[in-house]
Design an enzyme around this catalytic site. Structure first.
Site, PDB file in Angstrom:
ATOM      1  N   ARG A  37      65.707  25.751 -10.614  1.00 20.41           N
ATOM      2  CA  ARG A  37      64.548  24.947 -11.050  1.00 20.41           C
ATOM      3  C   ARG A  37      63.358  25.840 -11.415  1.00 20.41           C
ATOM      4  O   ARG A  37      62.581  25.495 -12.301  1.00 20.41           O
ATOM      5  CB  ARG A  37      64.162  23.959  -9.965  1.00 20.41           C
ATOM      6  N   LYS A 208      79.114   3.296  -6.403  1.00 20.20           N
ATOM      7  CA  LYS A 208      78.735   1.880  -6.447  1.00 20.20           C
ATOM      8  C   LYS A 208      78.505   1.332  -7.843  1.00 20.20           C
ATOM      9  O   LYS A 208      77.838   1.965  -8.660  1.00 20.20           O
ATOM     10  CB  LYS A 208      77.430   1.707  -5.672  1.00 20.20           C
ATOM     11  N   GLY A 364      73.403  13.547 -10.435  1.00 21.41           N
ATOM     12  CA  GLY A 364      73.670  14.522  -9.378  1.00 21.41           C
ATOM     13  C   GLY A 364      75.100  14.970  -9.205  1.00 21.41           C
ATOM     14  O   GLY A 364      75.419  16.149  -9.341  1.00 21.41           O
ATOM     15  N   GLY A 387      67.785  10.994 -11.186  1.00 21.96           N
ATOM     16  CA  GLY A 387      67.274   9.624 -11.311  1.00 21.96           C
ATOM     17  C   GLY A 387      66.573   9.379 -12.638  1.00 21.96           C
ATOM     18  O   GLY A 387      66.695   8.294 -13.220  1.00 21.96           O
TER      19      GLY A 387
HETATM   20  P1  AMP Z   1      77.195   8.275  -6.986  1.00 20.82           P
HETATM   21  O1  AMP Z   1      76.113   8.965  -6.204  1.00 20.82           O
HETATM   22  O2  AMP Z   1      77.108   6.797  -7.007  1.00 20.82           O
HETATM   23  O3  AMP Z   1      77.396   8.887  -8.343  1.00 20.82           O
HETATM   24  O4  AMP Z   1      78.525   8.526  -6.152  1.00 20.82           O
HETATM   25  C1  AMP Z   1      79.031   9.778  -5.893  1.00 20.82           C
HETATM   26  C2  AMP Z   1      79.895   9.704  -4.684  1.00 20.82           C
HETATM   27  O5  AMP Z   1      80.908   8.731  -4.884  1.00 20.82           O
HETATM   28  C3  AMP Z   1      80.599  10.999  -4.385  1.00 20.82           C
HETATM   29  O6  AMP Z   1      80.132  11.496  -3.164  1.00 20.82           O
HETATM   30  C4  AMP Z   1      82.062  10.612  -4.298  1.00 20.82           C
HETATM   31  O7  AMP Z   1      82.725  11.196  -3.208  1.00 20.82           O
HETATM   32  C5  AMP Z   1      82.014   9.109  -4.125  1.00 20.82           C
HETATM   33  N1  AMP Z   1      83.227   8.471  -4.619  1.00 20.82           N
HETATM   34  C6  AMP Z   1      83.815   8.619  -5.807  1.00 20.82           C
HETATM   35  N2  AMP Z   1      84.957   7.916  -5.871  1.00 20.82           N
HETATM   36  C7  AMP Z   1      85.095   7.278  -4.701  1.00 20.82           C
HETATM   37  C8  AMP Z   1      86.070   6.399  -4.170  1.00 20.82           C
HETATM   38  N3  AMP Z   1      87.139   6.032  -4.888  1.00 20.82           N
HETATM   39  N4  AMP Z   1      85.894   5.946  -2.917  1.00 20.82           N
HETATM   40  C9  AMP Z   1      84.822   6.316  -2.191  1.00 20.82           C
HETATM   41  N5  AMP Z   1      83.857   7.137  -2.640  1.00 20.82           N
HETATM   42  C10 AMP Z   1      84.001   7.618  -3.885  1.00 20.82           C
END
Ligand code: AMP
Length: 406
Positions: A37, A208, A364, A387
């Protein structure tokens, strides 16, 4: 949009207040573990100094007013920007001065005495609650540190904080602009959002659906293909009456998943889900694994990665794309057994890029993944935005950008 940037301005004799993002990770001994950064701001700093200007740097570090010490007091020793002073001097090649409060008389005294070629770093802006509140009086005080304001902190552009947005009100249009890093982020994001060469494929993953609804909605108006992987895919399978075992699911988003699939159909967007999954008997790096159709996962098992047929489908689409946006991993890539899908997608994006596609990776975890697989320099652009980048792709106007463009 023609961006007003530091590249087109002559800073000779000017004192320039730059909002940088020096929110670097520190270890327990307060050593910087990743200085990218600080490196990211060097182009802007060097341009100003070589024009014959002086520089006042302002940044936040962590969230000192949210993460108080056990006795309820602010942990000044932990969150001081002094930790990064030496490294900033080394990287800029200038002995950087330090003001131990961003708006004290002493700080103003120091900034007013800066000579061309000199650099002053102000103490952590977030020691003042006024910073995150976007307080006008605080922003006006900050503005006294410079004749010109440059915003080079894309990572905080989605926040209407005093130093990222409100401070710009105290400068004329001619005297406020973007730094190189921020201009680069905006230019690359706009290339995807506003002038994507088709076919345009968005790859979305992560945990999610609820975090990605707005981005999916916005991309349904722009993309030809939307590939959905990661934990969020199972809410879609459940919505189609699939069996998903213990996979991640957001039951309150099932109707939304149906609506999104319906919208995609009506708009002619190819919304593609992973036909098969690597499943595990527990959420653990040492779990037993098997392969299953994503909508037929046995009870007691959970989908933690996309499997070979899904990888094949996704790869075909990625390789035929001219513009690619990737946000979010395809599986639990932090565990070796469940990293294959994310790695295969990263490789496909790299190959498509080599074949002439424009690819932007942001958010991220996909950024961490592309670095982990050593492919960061094989894609067109890796956003530092997090974000801010997500909100930009949701179609929102970012206050930090609007403050400069008007
Ligand atoms: P996000 O911050 O929403 O982009 O989510 C990233 C996180 O989602 C990472 O830490 C992954 O380990 C988790 N992730 C990805 N695929 C899965 C899955 N099938 N089940 C549970 N966690 C997941």
């Amino acid at each position: 949009m023609e961006l007003k940037t530091a590249a087109d301005f002559n800073f000779k004799g000017k004192r320039v207040l730059i909002r940088v993002d020096f929110n670097v990770p520190l270890d327990k001994q307060n050593n910087i573990t990743d200085d990218s950064r600080i490196r990211g701001a060097l182009l802007t700093i060097r341009k100003i100094l070589s024009d014959g200007g002086s520089v006042v740097l302002m940044s936040h570090l962590g969230r000192p007013l949210k993460k108080l010490k056990e006795d309820g007091s602010v942990d000044y020793a932990k969150y001081t920007l002094r930790h990064i002073l030496k490294r900033t001097s080394e990287l800029t090649g200038v002995e950087v001065k330090f003001a131990d409060d961003c708006i004290s008389n002493n700080a103003f005294e120091m900034s007013s005495q800066l000579k061309p070629g000199e650099v002053l770093l102000l103490e952590n802006l977030r020691f003042y609650k006024e910073e995150e509140k976007g307080d006008a009086a605080f922003a006006e005080k900050l503005s006294k540190h410079g004749d010109v304001y440059v915003n080079d902190a894309f990572g905080t552009a989605h926040r209407a904080h005093a130093s990222t947005t409100i401070v710009a009100n105290y400068y004329t249009a001619a005297n406020k602009m973007f730094g190189y890093l921020m201009a680069d982020e905006i230019k690359h994001a706009d290339k995807v959002l506003k002038s994507a060469e088709k076919p345009f494929t968005a790859i979305l993953g992560g945990a999610k659906v609820s975090d990605k609804i707005l981005i999916i909605e916005n991309l349904l108006n722009k993309a030809d293909n939307i590939l959905i992987g990661g934990g969020m895919a199972y809410t879609f399978f459940k919505a189609m009456d699939g069996k998903i075992g213990n996979s991640l699911v957001e039951d309150d988003r099932i109707q939304l998943a149906l609506d999104l699939m319906d919208k995609a159909k009506r708009k002619g967007v190819n919304l593609l889900l992973p036909v098969d999954s690597i499943i595990a008997d527990k959420f653990d790096a040492a779990a037993n694994t098997a392969i299953s159709e994503s909508g037929r996962i046995p009870d007691g098992w959970m989908g933690l990665d996309i499997a070979n047929n899904a990888i094949y489908d996704f790869t075909q689409v990625i390789l035929s794309s001219k513009t690619i946006l990737w946000n979010g991993p395809m599986g639990v890539f932090e565990m070796p057994k469940f990293q294959n899908g994310t790695k295969a997608v990263a490789e496909a994006v790299a190959t498509a890029t080599q074949n002439g596609a424009f690819s932007l990776v942001g958010g991220g975890d996909s950024v961490a993944a592309i670095h982990q697989f050593g492919l960061a320099d094989k894609v067109s652009y890796v956003s530092t935005g997090g974000g801010a980048m997500l909100e930009y792709f949701e179609g929102k106007e970012l206050p930090g950008i609007k403050a400069i463009t008007g």
